[in-house]
Design an enzyme around this catalytic site. Structure first.
Site, mmCIF file in Angstrom:
data_model
loop_
_atom_site.group_PDB
_atom_site.id
_atom_site.type_symbol
_atom_site.label_atom_id
_atom_site.label_comp_id
_atom_site.label_asym_id
_atom_site.label_seq_id
_atom_site.Cartn_x
_atom_site.Cartn_y
_atom_site.Cartn_z
ATOM 1 N N GLU A 155 0.845 -1.201 0.000
ATOM 2 C CA GLU A 155 0.000 0.000 0.000
ATOM 3 C C GLU A 155 0.881 1.253 0.000
ATOM 4 O OE1 GLU A 155 -3.388 0.341 -0.375
ATOM 5 O OE2 GLU A 155 -2.511 2.312 -0.683
ATOM 6 N N ASN A 212 9.766 3.533 0.153
ATOM 7 C CA ASN A 212 9.806 4.342 1.377
ATOM 8 C C ASN A 212 11.229 4.779 1.706
ATOM 9 O OD1 ASN A 212 7.105 4.351 1.723
ATOM 10 N ND2 ASN A 212 7.060 3.175 3.621
ATOM 11 N N GLY A 257 13.812 20.372 6.984
ATOM 12 C CA GLY A 257 13.072 20.641 8.214
ATOM 13 C C GLY A 257 13.480 19.705 9.338
ATOM 14 N N GLY A 261 8.907 11.434 10.282
ATOM 15 C CA GLY A 261 8.477 10.647 11.442
ATOM 16 C C GLY A 261 7.375 9.734 10.960
ATOM 17 N N CYS A 264 5.573 4.820 9.417
ATOM 18 C CA CYS A 264 6.128 4.037 8.297
ATOM 19 C C CYS A 264 7.619 4.235 8.073
ATOM 20 C CB CYS A 264 5.355 4.342 7.020
ATOM 21 S SG CYS A 264 3.659 3.720 7.090
HETATM 22 P P1 NAD Z 1 -2.788 0.389 12.549
HETATM 23 O O1 NAD Z 1 -2.053 0.128 13.801
HETATM 24 O O2 NAD Z 1 -3.531 1.671 12.366
HETATM 25 O O3 NAD Z 1 -3.827 -0.795 12.284
HETATM 26 C C1 NAD Z 1 -3.528 -2.136 12.449
HETATM 27 C C2 NAD Z 1 -4.787 -2.840 12.923
HETATM 28 O O4 NAD Z 1 -4.535 -4.248 12.949
HETATM 29 C C3 NAD Z 1 -5.211 -2.451 14.342
HETATM 30 O O5 NAD Z 1 -6.558 -2.009 14.331
HETATM 31 C C4 NAD Z 1 -5.045 -3.746 15.159
HETATM 32 O O6 NAD Z 1 -6.002 -3.866 16.171
HETATM 33 C C5 NAD Z 1 -5.213 -4.800 14.078
HETATM 34 N N1 NAD Z 1 -4.596 -6.091 14.390
HETATM 35 C C6 NAD Z 1 -3.340 -6.331 14.839
HETATM 36 N N2 NAD Z 1 -3.148 -7.661 14.975
HETATM 37 C C7 NAD Z 1 -4.298 -8.264 14.583
HETATM 38 C C8 NAD Z 1 -4.716 -9.613 14.501
HETATM 39 N N3 NAD Z 1 -3.882 -10.597 14.831
HETATM 40 N N4 NAD Z 1 -5.956 -9.875 14.050
HETATM 41 C C9 NAD Z 1 -6.788 -8.863 13.706
HETATM 42 N N5 NAD Z 1 -6.454 -7.564 13.771
HETATM 43 C C10 NAD Z 1 -5.226 -7.271 14.212
HETATM 44 O O7 NAD Z 1 -1.711 0.218 11.371
HETATM 45 P P2 NAD Z 1 -1.736 0.885 9.913
HETATM 46 O O8 NAD Z 1 -1.147 2.243 9.971
HETATM 47 O O9 NAD Z 1 -3.074 0.669 9.304
HETATM 48 O O10 NAD Z 1 -0.671 -0.046 9.183
HETATM 49 C C11 NAD Z 1 -0.948 -1.379 8.834
HETATM 50 C C12 NAD Z 1 0.158 -1.859 7.911
HETATM 51 O O11 NAD Z 1 0.139 -1.099 6.696
HETATM 52 C C13 NAD Z 1 1.563 -1.718 8.477
HETATM 53 O O12 NAD Z 1 2.355 -2.783 8.030
HETATM 54 C C14 NAD Z 1 2.045 -0.415 7.855
HETATM 55 O O13 NAD Z 1 3.450 -0.355 7.754
HETATM 56 C C15 NAD Z 1 1.412 -0.472 6.476
HETATM 57 N N6 NAD Z 1 1.201 0.820 5.849
HETATM 58 C C16 NAD Z 1 0.757 1.883 6.581
HETATM 59 C C17 NAD Z 1 0.542 3.102 5.945
HETATM 60 C C18 NAD Z 1 0.069 4.298 6.738
HETATM 61 O O14 NAD Z 1 0.127 5.398 6.218
HETATM 62 N N7 NAD Z 1 -0.404 4.121 7.961
HETATM 63 C C19 NAD Z 1 0.761 3.237 4.570
HETATM 64 C C20 NAD Z 1 1.189 2.136 3.849
HETATM 65 C C21 NAD Z 1 1.409 0.923 4.497
#
Ligand code: NAD
Length: 437
Positions: A155, A212, A257, A261, A264
């Protein structure tokens, strides 16, 4: 299509709501029962522009469902996205226990062909381990009959503009090792009418870490250029503009800047450095990128001290807490580090952020949270821009100056013009904007 998204966080919730909006039936599943209960009441666990409306519309039209019963969700869907968190361990590796746990639940509840898609950011070879985990955990009588595929679909959405990024991506990357997986994912993404890059699973996994890491490298590169600018008396903003117009370079991510942070970049860089080392490559370039970024956070505190002499008992106004604008996400936000360092030297902190103060109250004791930028400036010896929210770009500077004890502006995101700030009577401290004494 019938889709389950396991993990209903920033990525899972946005992905689920967007797939539903494209006409699919989507179950968003999460093991956090409180989060699911809130979502069922239409209370969003995060701030993301446009998300609440999108979720409400698709729930109402019966395309989007929420559950904490992950087993049932697995049984009901053909395509299962894994979007759980992959936080950093102390040694820099990604913690993949969430991914493994989900793979086990899928294995135990598999009831026909399933396509399991890695959406979480994971190190190369995770796809192999997900497939292996499913194979060894499928209950014995089903073992021979059950068919499944694993795919990688990293993603690239950005918090703060996640829905737009999902609906209008630069590209979709899918790593597949079967024709069935390729066809299903291409069909699913067809309505987005965008370029789909089809690779093997390992290449797709590396595309995410490499992307990234490259963006973080651009940020650290321009921060290094900012240092040279200060030594010789040049302006890094003009340098970045001049560089960025070159199509081979591009202007994005060339803003000097406080540094990057968020949830990711820091963790993905650590994970990439660690997986590279495990495979026999010492990624020194990325170690330097990380070092420059760490330096930036400490350096802003030094700049505040240089401007105020003694920090103890000085009042400092902080503008912006989230790791970037248009989100309430505070994970690895530079603001936390900066505020804690200032507090440890005895500073009194007043802070304002348009969205993240609710979350900040839980992790930043001793901070006075204010209703706006002007309240944060009241009686301050210095105002520090930490996050470049749009509303900070056009402040009433005479009003701001009048309410401050000392008109010192430390602009950690270079959002102001140094000359205009000087005209307003501020002592202006930017990053890489002319010679620093
Ligand atoms: P987040 O912490 O907001 O969400 C993760 C969710 O997974 C939580 O709601 C948690 O309760 C749930 N979870 C954890 N273990 C679980 C399990 N065993 N069964 C069911 N649910 C479970 O994280 P996020 O920011 O959404 O990131 C998720 C992934 O996507 C990460 O690997 C991150 O690196 C990647 N990612 C994040 C972004 C971003 O901008 N946040 C962008 C691209 C990729």
């Amino acid at each position: 299509m019938n889709i389950t998204i396991i993990g209903t966080g920033y990525v899972g919730l946005v992905t689920g709501a967007c797939f539903a909006d494209l006409g699919n039936t989507v179950i968003c599943a999460d093991n956090n029962k409180g989060k699911i209960a809130s979502l069922k009441k239409m209370v969003m666990p995060i701030y993301e522009p446009g998300l609440a409306e999108l979720v409400k519309r698709n729930v109402k039209e019966k395309r989007l469902f929420f559950t904490s019963d992950i087993k049932e969700a697995v049984k009901k869907s053909k395509i299962i996205f894994i979007a759980v968190g992959t936080p950093p361990l102390d040694n820099g590796e990604a913690d993949l226990t969430g991914v493994e746990n989900v793979a086990k639940v899928i294995a135990k509840n598999i009831n026909g062909y399933k396509l399991i898609v890695e959406k979480s950011t994971v190190p190369v070879e995770t796809g192999f381990w997900v497939a292996h985990t499913i194979k060894v955990n499928v209950p014995h009588p089903k073992k021979e009959k059950i068919k499944f595929d694993v795919a990688s679909n990293p993603e690239f959405l950005r918090e703060g503009q996640a829905i737009n990024d999902f609906m209008h991506p630069d590209r979709i990357v899918i790593g597949v090792e079967s024709q069935a997986a390729k066809e299903l994912l291409c069909e699913l993404y067809k309505p987005l009418k965008t370029h789909i890059v089809v690779t093997d699973i390992k290449s797709a996994e590396i595309i995410k870490h490499a992307s990234n890491s490259f963006l973080a490298t651009k940020i650290s590169f321009i921060n290094a250029i900012a240092r040279i600018c200060e030594l010789v008396g040049a302006d890094v903003v003009k340098v970045a503009d001049g560089m960025g117009l070159d199509k081979r370079i591009g202007r994005a991510f060339l803003d000097a800047g406080i540094g990057y942070g968020g949830s990711c970049f820091p963790k993905d860089l650590d994970a990439f450095i660690t997986i590279a080392k495990k495979n026999g490559y010492d990624f020194e370039l990325l170690k330097m990128v990380r070092e420059i970024n760490e330096f930036q956070k400490g350096d802003i505190v030094k700049r505040i001290k240089d401007a105020l002499w003694i920090i103890k008992d000085k009042q400092i106004g902080i503008l912006g807490l989230s790791f970037k604008p248009n989100t309430d996400d505070l994970r690895s936000a530079p603001s936390i580090d900066i505020i804690k360092r200032l507090q440890s030297e005895g500073a009194k902190i007043k802070a304002y952020d348009p969205q993240s103060m609710g979350k900040a109250k839980e992790i930043l004791p001793g901070v006075t949270f204010c209703k706006d930028a002007y309240a944060a400036a009241q009686g301050a010896d210095c105002q520090v821009v930490v996050t470049e929210w749009n509303e900070f770009k056009e402040l009433d500077f005479p009003r701001l100056k009048k309410s401050m004890r000392q008109a010192v502006m430390v602009d950690g995101r270079n959002i102001y013009d140094p000359e205009i700030m000087k005209k307003h009577g501020f002592r202006y401290v930017g990053i890489g904007r002319g010679k620093v004494k």
